[in-house]
Write a protein that holds these residues in place. Structure first.
Motif, PDB file in Angstrom:
ATOM      1  N   PRO A   1       0.812  -1.271   0.006  1.00 49.24           N
ATOM      2  CA  PRO A   1       0.149   0.230  -0.090  1.00 49.24           C
ATOM      3  C   PRO A   1       0.668   1.434   0.092  1.00 49.24           C
ATOM      4  N   ILE A   2       1.910   1.234   0.466  1.00 52.00           N
ATOM      5  CA  ILE A   2       2.961   2.258   0.773  1.00 52.00           C
ATOM      6  C   ILE A   2       3.272   2.777  -0.754  1.00 52.00           C
ATOM      7  N   VAL A   3       3.907   1.929  -1.476  1.00 51.74           N
ATOM      8  CA  VAL A   3       4.273   2.161  -3.002  1.00 51.74           C
ATOM      9  C   VAL A   3       3.082   2.412  -3.695  1.00 51.74           C
ATOM     10  N   LYS A   4       2.043   1.588  -3.617  1.00 49.13           N
ATOM     11  CA  LYS A   4       0.770   1.652  -4.574  1.00 49.13           C
ATOM     12  C   LYS A   4       0.046   3.059  -4.327  1.00 49.13           C
ATOM     13  N   ASN A   5       0.028   3.376  -3.059  1.00 50.62           N
ATOM     14  CA  ASN A   5      -0.377   4.897  -3.136  1.00 50.62           C
ATOM     15  C   ASN A   5       0.491   6.126  -2.920  1.00 50.62           C
ATOM     16  N   ASN A   6       1.451   5.788  -3.208  1.00 51.79           N
ATOM     17  CA  ASN A   6       2.923   6.835  -3.096  1.00 51.79           C
ATOM     18  C   ASN A   6       2.716   7.488  -1.588  1.00 51.79           C
ATOM     19  N   VAL A   7       2.872   6.738  -0.654  1.00 51.44           N
ATOM     20  CA  VAL A   7       2.661   7.300   0.678  1.00 51.44           C
ATOM     21  C   VAL A   7       3.892   7.847   1.097  1.00 51.44           C
ATOM     22  N   ASN A   8       3.852   9.289   1.582  1.00 58.25           N
ATOM     23  CA  ASN A   8       5.082  10.174   2.091  1.00 58.25           C
ATOM     24  C   ASN A   8       4.716  10.373   3.665  1.00 58.25           C
ATOM     25  N   ILE A   9       5.441  10.205   4.511  1.00 60.41           N
ATOM     26  CA  ILE A   9       5.414  10.484   6.072  1.00 60.41           C
ATOM     27  C   ILE A   9       6.441  11.798   6.286  1.00 60.41           C
ATOM     28  N   ILE A  10       5.738  12.797   6.860  1.00 59.54           N
ATOM     29  CA  ILE A  10       6.689  14.036   6.935  1.00 59.54           C
ATOM     30  C   ILE A  10       6.392  14.366   8.268  1.00 59.54           C
ATOM     31  N   GLY A  11       6.968  15.729   8.975  1.00 61.23           N
ATOM     32  CA  GLY A  11       6.536  16.187  10.082  1.00 61.23           C
ATOM     33  C   GLY A  11       7.526  15.696  11.256  1.00 61.23           C
ATOM     34  N   ASN A  12       6.769  15.749  12.195  1.00 64.63           N
ATOM     35  CA  ASN A  12       7.465  15.419  13.635  1.00 64.63           C
ATOM     36  C   ASN A  12       7.119  13.662  13.838  1.00 64.63           C
ATOM     37  N   LEU A  13       8.048  12.985  13.592  1.00 62.09           N
ATOM     38  CA  LEU A  13       7.963  11.651  13.643  1.00 62.09           C
ATOM     39  C   LEU A  13       7.582  11.078  15.070  1.00 62.09           C
ATOM     40  N   ASP A  14       8.014  11.899  16.049  1.00 66.72           N
ATOM     41  CA  ASP A  14       7.638  11.655  17.570  1.00 66.72           C
ATOM     42  C   ASP A  14       6.511  12.128  18.012  1.00 66.72           C
TER      43      ASP A  14
ATOM     44  N   ASN B   1       2.763  21.918   5.714  1.00 70.22           N
ATOM     45  CA  ASN B   1       4.053  22.433   6.142  1.00 70.22           C
ATOM     46  C   ASN B   1       3.663  23.318   7.350  1.00 70.22           C
ATOM     47  N   ALA B   2       2.473  23.858   7.466  1.00 74.46           N
ATOM     48  CA  ALA B   2       2.327  24.844   8.721  1.00 74.46           C
ATOM     49  C   ALA B   2       1.883  23.654  10.112  1.00 74.46           C
ATOM     50  N   LEU B   3       1.646  22.720   9.817  1.00 76.12           N
ATOM     51  CA  LEU B   3       1.575  21.819  11.120  1.00 76.12           C
ATOM     52  C   LEU B   3       2.473  20.772  11.242  1.00 76.12           C
ATOM     53  N   LYS B   4       3.686  20.686  10.551  1.00 75.65           N
ATOM     54  CA  LYS B   4       4.449  19.518  10.506  1.00 75.65           C
ATOM     55  C   LYS B   4       5.274  19.499  11.958  1.00 75.65           C
ATOM     56  N   ASN B   5       5.528  20.803  12.397  1.00 75.24           N
ATOM     57  CA  ASN B   5       6.206  20.487  13.543  1.00 75.24           C
ATOM     58  C   ASN B   5       5.665  19.996  14.809  1.00 75.24           C
ATOM     59  N   ASN B   6       4.514  19.906  14.975  1.00 70.99           N
ATOM     60  CA  ASN B   6       3.589  19.360  16.083  1.00 70.99           C
ATOM     61  C   ASN B   6       2.930  18.084  15.686  1.00 70.99           C
ATOM     62  N   TYR B   7       2.989  17.571  14.443  1.00 69.78           N
ATOM     63  CA  TYR B   7       2.259  16.388  14.226  1.00 69.78           C
ATOM     64  C   TYR B   7       3.093  15.576  13.104  1.00 69.78           C
ATOM     65  N   LYS B   8       2.847  14.154  13.319  1.00 71.67           N
ATOM     66  CA  LYS B   8       3.184  13.338  12.213  1.00 71.67           C
ATOM     67  C   LYS B   8       2.038  13.421  11.183  1.00 71.67           C
ATOM     68  N   ILE B   9       2.624  13.572   9.930  1.00 69.15           N
ATOM     69  CA  ILE B   9       1.691  13.753   8.907  1.00 69.15           C
ATOM     70  C   ILE B   9       2.156  12.639   7.730  1.00 69.15           C
ATOM     71  N   ILE B  10       0.815  12.052   7.423  1.00 73.79           N
ATOM     72  CA  ILE B  10       0.863  10.934   6.315  1.00 73.79           C
ATOM     73  C   ILE B  10       0.024  11.580   5.004  1.00 73.79           C
ATOM     74  N   LEU B  11       0.796  11.592   4.074  1.00 72.95           N
ATOM     75  CA  LEU B  11       0.198  12.183   2.609  1.00 72.95           C
ATOM     76  C   LEU B  11       0.061  10.797   1.735  1.00 72.95           C
TER      77      LEU B  11
ATOM     78  N   ASP C   1      -6.209   6.115  15.763  1.00 70.33           N
ATOM     79  CA  ASP C   1      -6.632   7.389  16.484  1.00 70.33           C
ATOM     80  C   ASP C   1      -5.977   8.542  15.731  1.00 70.33           C
ATOM     81  N   ALA C   2      -6.033   8.332  14.374  1.00 68.57           N
ATOM     82  CA  ALA C   2      -5.375   9.478  13.536  1.00 68.57           C
ATOM     83  C   ALA C   2      -6.549  10.462  13.516  1.00 68.57           C
ATOM     84  N   ILE C   3      -6.069  11.785  13.013  1.00 68.72           N
ATOM     85  CA  ILE C   3      -7.040  12.852  12.554  1.00 68.72           C
ATOM     86  C   ILE C   3      -7.117  12.889  11.085  1.00 68.72           C
ATOM     87  N   MET C   4      -8.194  12.754  10.404  1.00 65.01           N
ATOM     88  CA  MET C   4      -8.270  12.505   9.127  1.00 65.01           C
ATOM     89  C   MET C   4      -8.615  13.769   8.307  1.00 65.01           C
ATOM     90  N   ILE C   5      -7.820  14.322   7.644  1.00 71.63           N
ATOM     91  CA  ILE C   5      -8.385  15.581   6.966  1.00 71.63           C
ATOM     92  C   ILE C   5      -8.344  15.404   5.208  1.00 71.63           C
TER      93      ILE C   5
END
Length: 267
Positions: A5-18, A41-51, A91-95
């Motif tokens: 799924p990570i390859v299939k949907n070109n998943v990228n993980i950015i932001g604060n991984l902790d 980019n505006a939220l990446k310091n405080n959240y782990k972000i999955i695109l 328990d992610a937040i889906m946007i």
């Protein structure tokens, strides 16, 4: 063999991984994950972000698309669940923008453990008008749209991108949308458009029962205000905010407005 799924949907993980909290961003029709660039980019310091990219769009695996498999939004919801399972997301937040609002809804109903809150930007459970319901389009309108896509896809892209973006003073925004639309194979774009515009997920949204933020533009050719009001009325625990933006892509044309609404909701 099932594709990763990570390859299939070109998943990228950015932001604060902790970070304690994870945000998942999902794009709408005709765009890809880059549509969320300013907001993420505006939220990446405080959240782990999955695109990620929906199959048929962006840099998702081209061979993963088949019109038989992706003949409803349920298959896209399964892809989202697969991503969450692979990454052990809880328990992610889906946007989610536009069609991905209903994809996220279906995923939340099927696998609620992955999502604790939903944020729906320009989402619609049904685009067609019905008795007692305003969706924004008559079936004749949509038949004309499919015909235009079929007759000359790139001419349709040029016109539709300007109307949907609705920021005539900033033609570069419409051009950017036209570029991502043009990158989709015309037969896939037409098939996906039909799946989206002919869908009806009103009964599904009524089953949602979790904190949900509905974000709506002042003017949106694809999703009139009545649709956002319908969602707000029918989703338990939802709140609605109308942002100071025009067009169907407020996260692109007015990212500061979206960031402000997100931060208020997340805090």
């Amino acid at each position: 063999m099932k594709a990763d799924p990570i390859v299939k949907n070109n998943v990228n993980i950015i932001g604060n991984l902790d970070a304690k909290e994870t945000l998942i961003f999902a794009h709408g029709f005709g765009t890809d994950q880059t549509a969320w660039h300013s907001v993420a980019n505006a939220l990446k310091n405080n959240y782990k972000i999955i695109l990620y990219d929906n199959v048929g769009a962006g840099n998702a695996l081209p061979e993963a698309y088949s019109s038989n498999r992706y003949n409803s939004l349920f298959s896209y919801a399964d892809d989202l669940i697969d991503i969450c399972e692979t990454l052990a997301v809880k328990d992610a937040i889906m946007i989610a923008h536009s069609v991905s609002g209903m994809i996220a809804t279906l995923a939340k109903l099927k696998a609620p453990q992955h999502f604790k809150k939903l944020i729906l930007v320009g989402a619609s459970p049904r685009y067609r008008n019905d008795e007692g319901y305003i969706g924004g389009f008559e079936q004749d309108d949509l038949d004309g749209l499919y015909q235009a896509m079929d007759t000359n896809y790139f001419a349709w892209v040029s016109g539709f991108s300007s109307i949907a973006m609705n920021n005539p003073d900033r033609p570069e925004l419409a051009q950017s949308f036209a570029n991502t639309l043009s990158a989709i194979r015309p037969d896939i774009a037409q098939a996906v458009a039909k799946v989206i515009f002919q869908s009806d997920h009103r009964e599904d949204v009524k089953q949602l029962d979790s904190p949900t933020l509905i974000i709506q533009s002042k003017e949106d050719i694809a999703v009139p205000l009545q649709v956002a009001e319908y969602l707000n009325k029918n989703i338990k625990g939802s709140t609605m905010v109308v942002v100071n933006a025009t067009g169907h892509f407020p996260h692109i044309s007015a990212p500061a407005e979206i960031i402000k609404a997100l931060k208020q909701f997340l805090n």
